[in-house]
Design an enzyme around this catalytic site. Structure first.
Site, PDB file in Angstrom:
ATOM      1  N   LYS B 162     -27.952 -30.681 -20.467  1.00  0.00           N
ATOM      2  CA  LYS B 162     -29.352 -30.967 -20.766  1.00  0.00           C
ATOM      3  C   LYS B 162     -29.515 -32.235 -21.614  1.00  0.00           C
ATOM      4  CE  LYS B 162     -33.687 -28.807 -22.070  1.00  0.00           C
ATOM      5  NZ  LYS B 162     -34.393 -27.579 -22.456  1.00  0.00           N
ATOM      6  N   MET B 479     -22.548  -4.984  13.910  1.00  0.00           N
ATOM      7  CA  MET B 479     -21.181  -5.455  14.104  1.00  0.00           C
ATOM      8  C   MET B 479     -20.188  -4.523  13.407  1.00  0.00           C
ATOM      9  SD  MET B 479     -19.453  -7.515  15.753  1.00  0.00           S
ATOM     10  CE  MET B 479     -20.078  -9.109  16.259  1.00  0.00           C
TER      11      MET B 479
HETATM   12  C1  LIG Z   1     -23.045 -11.268   2.809  1.00  0.00           C
HETATM   13  C2  LIG Z   1     -22.296 -10.453   3.794  1.00  0.00           C
HETATM   14  N1  LIG Z   1     -21.989  -9.169   3.519  1.00  0.00           N
HETATM   15  C3  LIG Z   1     -21.335  -8.410   4.437  1.00  0.00           C
HETATM   16  C4  LIG Z   1     -20.953  -8.944   5.642  1.00  0.00           C
HETATM   17  C5  LIG Z   1     -20.201  -8.085   6.666  1.00  0.00           C
HETATM   18  N2  LIG Z   1     -20.990  -7.925   7.877  1.00  0.00           N
HETATM   19  C6  LIG Z   1     -20.813  -8.670   8.983  1.00  0.00           C
HETATM   20  S1  LIG Z   1     -21.888  -8.312  10.203  1.00  0.00           S
HETATM   21  C7  LIG Z   1     -22.629  -7.114   9.285  1.00  0.00           C
HETATM   22  C8  LIG Z   1     -23.782  -6.334   9.824  1.00  0.00           C
HETATM   23  C9  LIG Z   1     -24.969  -7.172  10.054  1.00  0.00           C
HETATM   24  O1  LIG Z   1     -26.045  -6.321  10.428  1.00  0.00           O
HETATM   25  P1  LIG Z   1     -27.346  -6.924  11.085  1.00  0.00           P
HETATM   26  O2  LIG Z   1     -27.827  -8.084  10.308  1.00  0.00           O
HETATM   27  O3  LIG Z   1     -28.328  -5.819  11.302  1.00  0.00           O
HETATM   28  O4  LIG Z   1     -26.817  -7.499  12.448  1.00  0.00           O
HETATM   29  P2  LIG Z   1     -26.327  -6.731  13.773  1.00  0.00           P
HETATM   30  O5  LIG Z   1     -24.830  -6.775  13.747  1.00  0.00           O
HETATM   31  O6  LIG Z   1     -26.853  -5.336  13.726  1.00  0.00           O
HETATM   32  O7  LIG Z   1     -26.875  -7.539  14.881  1.00  0.00           O
HETATM   33  C10 LIG Z   1     -22.015  -7.002   8.037  1.00  0.00           C
HETATM   34  C11 LIG Z   1     -22.383  -6.036   7.006  1.00  0.00           C
HETATM   35  C12 LIG Z   1     -21.262 -10.304   5.856  1.00  0.00           C
HETATM   36  N3  LIG Z   1     -20.900 -10.938   6.971  1.00  0.00           N
HETATM   37  N4  LIG Z   1     -21.955 -11.023   4.942  1.00  0.00           N
END
Ligand SMILES: Cc1ncc(C[n+]2csc(CCOP(=O)(O)OP(=O)(O)O)c2C)c(N)n1
Ligand SMILES: [Mg+2]
Lengths: 163, 571
Positions: B162, B479
């Site tokens: 700062k 996923m």
């Molecule tokens: C910040 C973060 N936390 C956890 C993960 C692990 N992860 C990968 S895909 C996923 C699920 C994502 O769900 P959604 O956004 O509903 O997508 P979908 O696979 O259902 O299309 C997770 C938890 C990640 N990639 N990023």
């Protein structure tokens, strides 16, 4: 395989932690690391003793080169070179041990640099093997403290590492 | 003239032609915010969370090719920014992050809102600086931009205490920077390039395997020209979609874990692989041992020597800027006068066409059943004529977007490939819209990912960003659920989220248009309306999709390119 890598790096605060962080983050071995400024105070020279397969050593040199503050990296162990390490050893020096310690110091061409009625500080330089041999040669019960500087290295002859 | 450090920051950004700064104020950056208030050349975009500031700057950089800029305060501002910084680092995106720091005299005293920002960010930046003296500020910012955009690009952080932003000093902005320790190679080794051209000309089964480096180097045109000359098939990674037109016959799709049958088999069985700006990532080749078991010649072009022979040994390494190296390839091909290789490659193409005939991405959309996610992306592609900038989050929806939106141009597909950060989709879309205000921008997301940065709907309202959000709502961390279904005995541990919000209503609460879509027949008309009737509004489409749909083809982690699962029948 053991390698001795020399790095010329900007003498900036943080440069050392970038190198140390690189080794820990990528899981590379680091046996010893020495660093001090060169005749040009804006540059530091590091000597790193590491080990790994040819692929790992190649990655280590590439990753070191990739650090923004790195000026040059050389694997000194690829060609004829010199290695030196400094050791300071504080030993118990009383009674008959006192004479024996003096004798060993002479045999290894070490020097006694601090003397009291009961202790010596012995200074010894050489390659790692010589320092190890000295420690092996004396009675371990008499060793009070060991300080080793870590290895510095330099290429032989016309082989020069400069910015 | 004497300027304060804060005024110097603003001056430097202006000299770098920065148009937008994505940021969030706080105590340690108050002087800098005061200086912003007193100028109107640079627009400050007030986000709702510092993570989104860096993501938006990163998205801006991806869409425009310019350096993105984020500004955050000390302590929690900086720690909130870390995910954004690591995400940009994971994909080598040029971003400059300016962070406030406690006054120099207080550093190390556990002061209010003090963290060791340089220490925390060190492993996830290309470089970082702590500015201890205002006299060094201008030169440091100049270096930060230079380092961020040259060589293999990446995020660079400048931490500004700062008192440094308050102190005064004569302003002088250096025109150029020279650093004895940093001189990225541009031109490739001519001898190596000649050898590579020869290997490609003699290849019976060549393939061009392009990665994100081709986009970063703006070398899509050169890649296309080279592929046409060589008549070789092209596969582009998740990071390089759009580097080669997806509608072209020579395009095989993306390789890897969810890549196409033809891309994976062609990459595996090729006799000469030209890898450019790609890094044989674990999500691309799976197991390096399995890949290495097949003999082939690998030519590897990359600006970063440490990417070459890291996971897969290169036979012909070429370090240099991809665009320059490609230009040399093309020049050498011209000099040597290339006869059309068509005949020599005919058997190779025949094999590829057989693989392609498997139609690994075929799907069926029953007219009265659940909406299939593939159909959503297909329809989106049709409605936007393939011309939208598409961002995505991380999960199944990301893979469907990558597989079914056929990108013909570079810098139209923005996603977190390296780090795989859920939450990037919306801020990337914001950044993209600032970069390309004339372009339609669509965020394809999932109901879990969108909630990681959903507060940015408020930023979108303030800056009237007419984004289109397509939420592929399967009610699952899809996923994660897919892996649990396939590899963990169907034990769906914490991959189902109860109590989801009514997304359409939530979007309306933020002042946008929110529409829920349940039936296949409604999808296309609603999408069309989003781009016509609601062209100037943000539209949030909450599309309820088949919750059981999986992404195929799939290669299980650690397996090889020939071990693809093409559908549930293969299990
Ligand atoms: C910040 C973060 N936390 C956890 C993960 C692990 N992860 C990968 S895909 C996923 C699920 C994502 O769900 P959604 O956004 O509903 O997508 P979908 O696979 O259902 O299309 C997770 C938890 C990640 N990639 N990023
Ligand atoms: Mg989901």
């Amino acid at each position: 395989m053991r390698h001795l890598i020399s790095v010329l790096i900007e003498n900036e605060s943080g440069a050392l932690s970038r190198v140390a962080g690189l080794f820990s983050a990528r899981g590379y071995n680091i046996e010893s690391l020495t660093v001090a400024p060169t005749e040009d105070p804006s540059l530091s020279r590091m000597t790193i003793i590491t080990s790994g397969s040819d692929e790992i050593i190649e990655q280590i040199t590439k990753q070191l080169n990739k650090l923004i503050e790195t000026v040059k990296v050389v694997d000194l162990s690829e060609a004829p070179h010199l290695e030196r390490e400094l050791m300071l050893l504080k030993v118990r020096a009383t009674g008959k041990d006192r004479e024996e310690m003096k004798r060993m110091t002479d045999i290894f061409r070490a020097r006694i640099v601090d003397v009291t009625d009961t202790t010596y500080v012995i200074e010894l330089t050489g390659n790692q093997g010589k320092l190890d041999a000295f420690i092996q040669a004396i009675d371990p019960a008499l060793i009070l403290e060991t300080v080793r500087s870590g290895v510095c290295g330099i290429g032989r002859g016309e082989r020069v590492l400069r910015a | 003239m004497l300027l304060t450090g804060a005024e110097i920051v603003v001056q430097c950004l202006q000299r770098e032609n920065v148009k937008y700064v994505f940021g969030y104020p706080g105590g340690a950056v108050l002087h800098i915010y005061d200086a912003f208030f007193q100028q109107d050349e640079i627009r400050h975009v007030l986000v709702r969370h510092e993570q989104a500031a860096v993501h938006a700057a990163d998205g801006y950089a991806r869409a425009s090719g310019e350096v993105g800029v984020a500004l955050v305060t000390s302590g929690p501002g900086a720690t909130n920014a870390v995910t954004g910084i690591a995400t940009a680092y994971g994909d080598s995106i040029p971003v400059v992050i300016l962070s406030g720091q406690v006054p120099t005299a207080m550093i190390g005293q556990d002061a209010f809102q003090e963290v060791d920002t340089v220490g925390i960010t060190r492993p996830c930046v290309k470089h970082n600086f702590l500015v201890k003296d205002v006299a060094e500020l201008a030169e440091t910012i100049k270096k930060a931009f230079h380092i961020a955009r040259t060589g293999r690009p990446g995020p660079v952080l400048v931490d500004i205490p700062k008192d440094v932003s308050a102190a005064k000093c004569e302003f002088h902005y250096p025109e150029t920077v020279t650093m004895r320790s940093y001189n990225p190679v541009v031109k490739g080794h001519q001898g190596q390039i000649r050898k590579a051209v020869k290997a490609l000309r003699e290849a019976k089964r060549p393939i061009l395997y392009a990665g994100g480096g081709v986009i970063l180097a703006d070398a899509a045109d050169e890649l296309t020209a080279l592929a046409r000359r060589l008549e070789a098939p092209v596969t582009t990674t998740l990071m390089a979609l759009g580097a080669y037109p997806a509608s072209d016959r020579q395009f095989l799709g993306m390789p890897g874990m969810h890549g196409t049958y033809e891309a994976n088999l062609a990459l595996h069985h090729a006799d000469v692989v030209l890898a450019v700006g790609a890094r044989f990532d674990d999500r691309v080749i799976g197991s390096p041992e399995h890949f290495a078991a097949e003999p082939r010649t690998i030519i590897h072009i990359d600006i970063d020597p440490s990417s070459i022979s890291k996971r897969v040994k290169a036979d012909l390494p070429i370090v240099g800027d991809v665009r320059h190296v490609f230009a040399d390839f093309l020049r050498i091909l011209d000099e040597e006068g290339l006869s059309a290789p068509s005949e020599a490659l005919a058997p190779w193409w025949e094999r590829i066409e057989q693989w392609r005939a498997r139609r690994c991405l075929a799907y069926e959309q029953p007219s009265d059943g659940l909406i299939k996610p593939q159909y959503v992306i297909d329809t989106l592609w049709k409605v936007t004529k393939g011309e939208a900038i598409v961002t995505s989050d991380v999960g199944q929806h990301q893979m469907w977007a990558a597989q079914y939106y056929r990108f013909d141009h570079p810098r139209r597909w923005l996603n977190s490939g390296g780090l795989g950060t859920m939450g990037v989709g919306l801020p990337y879309a914001m950044g993209a819209r600032f970069a390309r205000p004339e372009a339609p921008v669509v965020c394809v997301t999932g109901e879990a990912s969108i909630q990681m940065c959903i507060q940015e709907l408020s930023t979108c309202k303030q800056f009237r960003l007419p984004l289109k959000i397509v939420n592929l709502n399967n009610g699952y961390l899809g996923m994660v659920r897919q892996w649990q279904e396939l590899f963990h005995g169907g034990r769906y541990s914490e991959s189902y989220m109860d109590s989801l919000p009514d997304f359409a209503a939530l979007a309306r609460a933020y002042g946008h248009v929110g529409i829920r879509v349940d039936h296949p027949a409604d999808l296309q008309p609603v999408l069309e309306r989003a781009f016509t009737e609601h062209a100037n509004e943000l539209v949030f489409l909450d599309v309820r999709i088949d919750p059981r749909e999986n992404v195929y083809p799939m290669i299980q982690g650690g397996k090889g390119l020939t071990e693809m699962i093409l559908s549930a029948d293969d299990l």
